[in-house]
Design an enzyme around this catalytic site. Sequence first.
Site, short mmCIF file in Angstrom:
data_model
loop_
_atom_site.label_atom_id
_atom_site.label_comp_id
_atom_site.label_asym_id
_atom_site.label_seq_id
_atom_site.Cartn_x
_atom_site.Cartn_y
_atom_site.Cartn_z
CG HIS A 1 98.80 49.79 27.79
ND1 HIS A 1 100.01 50.45 27.94
CD2 HIS A 1 98.51 49.27 29.03
CE1 HIS A 1 100.43 50.33 29.18
NE2 HIS A 1 99.54 49.62 29.87
CD GLU B 1 103.52 48.25 32.30
OE1 GLU B 1 103.11 48.77 31.25
OE2 GLU B 1 102.91 48.36 33.40
CG HIS C 1 101.08 45.10 30.87
ND1 HIS C 1 100.58 44.67 32.09
CD2 HIS C 1 100.82 46.42 30.79
CE1 HIS C 1 100.02 45.71 32.70
NE2 HIS C 1 100.15 46.78 31.94
CG ASP D 1 99.31 52.91 36.46
OD1 ASP D 1 100.29 52.54 35.79
OD2 ASP D 1 98.17 53.05 35.97
#
Length: 349
Positions: A104, A313, A174, A246
Amino acid sequence: MTARVFDQLPDGRDVHLVEVGEAPGPVLRLLTLGATVHDLEITGGDGVRRHVALGHGSSAAYLASGDYIGGTIGRYANRIRDGHLPLPDGDHTLGTHDRGHHLHGGPDGFDRRLWDLLDHDGHQARFGLTSPDGDQGFPGNLDVEVTFTVTDKAIDIAFTATTDRTTVVNLTQHAYLNLEGRDAGTIDGHLLRVPAQHYTPVDAEGIPTGDHAPVDGTPFDLREPQRLGAVLRTDHPQLRDARGIDHNLVVDAPADADGLHTMAVLTAPATRTELELRSDQPGLQVYTGNFLDGALPAVGGGLYRQGDGIALEPQLFPDSPHHPAWPSAVLEPGERYTARHQWVFRAAD
């Protein structure tokens, strides 16, 4: 519409909050710190107004958090293995802070920067940021803008970026959402549909192990709506390693005339509220708040714990610099990076 001071950073600079939209439609409250979605208020399908985006009560809490709550993510959303970035002009070493990998945007990503509020009115806010050459190891000066536009039913998020040197760009938002309300508890009762026939398996450190794999027979088969509580309790090694979902899903839905396609539909039967997420990106990282641990105060003084929100996302695929066959994140001088996300709210059937 006038921005007001939210609070101050440790160095004394003001963080501003700007509000766009009006009831009974969505009302979005944004911070110049991280171009962050601090609060999102909508009218549910049951007619009740609710705050449905998780947020922290102070800039100090946002900076202390490792959860990226509401932040605009860059230069590169998701992970790059070992912080190793191969480009035509040679290899570059990026900042790492997630088990030895880049995540990120690095230790000091865009979600931690004070953005400029370039302009705003009652329905739109535009933020700008300049990331200098060498920032977190990335080559090139990068000029970035993100614009949030609110209508009576939807929120449109548009990203642009330009560079003066070959680099990579992969931006996303996010926000963590809970359509039952930001203090309602877990998202277990939500239904999630994602039109994707493939997902990206990862190792125990979140790095892709190879190419995409079919979702058939896995918890990632979300082609029909699935209750998240049941999915998250499936005994599957990918879920065990990540403590939930995830993962990147490879979205197959056709694009409309605007170039946007349905990435996901999230439904809260308890409030009769539905969110359709549309984007022009090829991948959707689904993150079920696996590491929310109650360490930092939420808006209103509560605590967020595992599964209290979901981040959807849209982005390019994780670790794409090491997978040349996947859509490229490379941005050249003279080119313009663009990406769009759209949140469409409506009453659920």
